[in-house]
Design an enzyme around this catalytic site. Structure first.
Site: not given
Ligand code: GDP
Ligand code: IMO
Ligand code: MG
Length: 433
Positions: A14, A41-42
């Site tokens: 994340d 979750g991207h």
């Molecule tokens: P990922 O799993 O690494 O792709 O990250 P996620 O999408 O799970 O979580 C990142 C969250 O932060 C998402 O809701 C993005 O829309 C948001 N985000 C990404 N970059 C920025 C930033 O520079 N500032 C803010 N405020 N939000 C951001």
């Molecule tokens: P992105 O790509 C954050 C975490 C779960 C749990 C552990 C194992 O969005 O960064 P799993 O379902 O993979 O067996 O769970 O890994 N986890 C993540 N945490 N971002 C993710 O993906 C994750 N994918 C798995 O919360 O702690």
């Molecule tokens: Mg994510």
């Protein structure tokens, strides 16, 4: 591999990889998932300002110029695969003829998901998984009882093949079902499921390793999109509180079939503070007001499970460990805007374990129980920074914060993200790649 990139997470996932992959795929030809599955979750922001979350499909598909590849290192849940294609259609994105799945990609079966949930519910020390069946599907892969995309396609054409491939698996999983009081596995329902999804998946399944090698030989630009982060890696993460795949550059070769002889440029994504979803150690966690503030301002709720993310200060000991493992060439710092209005800002620069100072990230899970982070305090800033597009448009304290990270990690910062949208980015060295 001229111009090819790897985007990997340097924390517990994340970090904002989705947004960065979306920005960087503007001038890429391929976007490749090499690890994980629908546990990811991207998040990206669409042109209409709405959020879209990619779980299983490569994020680069949002750009029509990009072909998407799901490599053999991924575990693919067919239900999620088609649901996501459908969701993309509803926002006007058509992936026809530009999405490819490796023949060797393992399939997440319905019982993997059921068992993941049941195991978590009954375990004395649950991991806090996403319940997407990830660990169970990888376990079957390693124990040689998994079903690959090519098998699924074959199973849809040949029911005796399907029965034979699944028989011992069903027997074994049925024992688990009864231990967890989950009832029984309905064999004919499962065979129907295989038939349906095998037929549907067939047009997507191909030899992606050859496809990718050819693309690279003709100097196409490939972006390898990491899921999760180094600290969740099955080998290098905070085991056993990890996911079940290889989340760093070391996973690319194994997860795609492309030799990394000529290295890709490795970009490590680091959030300006730290978050974690699920259980497991988190040295710089702030469970009080600071953590609440970061969660509220940063919108730190899981993109896959909507769980509140645990939040805390930036941990440079952990980040250095992750960046050295990945051989990171450049850093991308995200969510700097979230820190506006917080002062002082604390950054962990070492740990104390049993009274001894160390800058080594522990291997032993019990070491984290007594670990105390040692902080350096830096001045914060009050000005909103969302509209900054150049480094020198940032307040001097923000620049000092960035410089501190850069020095500690010994790696240049190439981008700073200051908001959710595509344009909310500062490129410190001109356009990447
Ligand atoms: P990922 O799993 O690494 O792709 O990250 P996620 O999408 O799970 O979580 C990142 C969250 O932060 C998402 O809701 C993005 O829309 C948001 N985000 C990404 N970059 C920025 C930033 O520079 N500032 C803010 N405020 N939000 C951001
Ligand atoms: P992105 O790509 C954050 C975490 C779960 C749990 C552990 C194992 O969005 O960064 P799993 O379902 O993979 O067996 O769970 O890994 N986890 C993540 N945490 N971002 C993710 O993906 C994750 N994918 C798995 O919360 O702690
Ligand atoms: Mg994510």
């Amino acid at each position: 591999m001229a111009g090819s990139l790897a985007v990997v997470g340097l924390q517990w996932g994340d970090e904002g990889k989705g947004k960065i992959v979306d920005v960087l795929s503007e001038d890429c030809d391929y976007c490749v998932r090499f690890n994980g599955g629908a546990n990811a979750g991207h998040t990206v922001i669409l042109n209409n300002g709405k959020e879209f979350v990619f779980h299983l499909l490569p994020t680069g598909l949002l750009r029509e110029n990009v072909k998407g590849i799901i490599g053999n290192g991924v575990v693919l849940d067919p239900e999620q695969f088609f649901a996501e294609i459908e969701q993309l259609n509803t926002v006007g994105v058509d992936v026809s003829n530009r999405l490819f799945v490796s023949e060797r990609t393992h399939i997440v079966l319905p019982f993997h998901k059921t068992l993941d949930g049941a195991k978590e519910a009954l375990d004395a020390t649950p991991i806090g998984t996403t319940k997407r069946g990830i660990g169970l599907a990888y376990a079957d892969k390693a124990s040689r009882s998994g079903l690959r995309a090519a098998d699924l396609v074959e199973a849809s054409r040949n029911s005796s093949f399907a029965r034979k491939r699944l028989l011992s698996s069903i027997k074994e999983k049925s024992a688990l079902f009864s231990a967890y009081r989950l009832g029984t596995i309905n064999e004919s329902e499962l065979l129907d499921w295989l038939h349906r999804y095998g037929q549907m998946l067939r047009p997507f399944v191909t030899d992606t390793a050859t496809l990718l090698r050819k693309a690279l030989a003709s100097r196409k630009k490939v972006l390898f999109e990491g899921a999760q982060g180094a600290l969740l890696d099955i080998d290098f993460g905070t085991y056993p509180f990890v996911t079940s795949s290889q989340t760093g550059v070391w996973g690319i070769s194994a997860g795609t079939g492309v030799p990394l002889r000529r290295a890709v440029k490795v970009l490590g994504v680091l959030k300006a503070y730290t978050t974690r979803v699920g259980e497991g150690p988190f040295p710089t966690e702030e469970s009080g007001e600071i953590g609440k503030r970061l969660r509220a301002v940063g919108g730190e709720f899981g993109a896959t499970t909507a769980r509140p993310r645990r939040c805390g200060w930036l941990d440079l000991v952990a980040a250095k460990y992750a960046s050295l493992l990945n051989g990171v060439d450049g850093l991308i710092i995200t969510k700097m805007d979230v820190l506006t209005g917080m002062s002082p800002l604390k950054v962990a620069v070492a740990y104390e374990i049993d009274g001894k100072r160390t800058d080594t990230f522990p291997t032993l899970i019990s070491d984290f129980e007594t670990l105390k982070p040692l902080y350096e305090e830096l001045d914060g800033w009050d000005e909103p920074i969302n509209s900054a597009r150049r480094l020198n448009a940032l307040p001097k304290e923000a620049r000092q914060y960035l410089r501190f990270i850069e020095r500690y990690l010994g790696t240049p910062i190439e981008m700073v993200s200051v908001g959710m949208g595509r344009d909310a980015i500062i490129r410190t060295k001109g356009k990447q790649n």
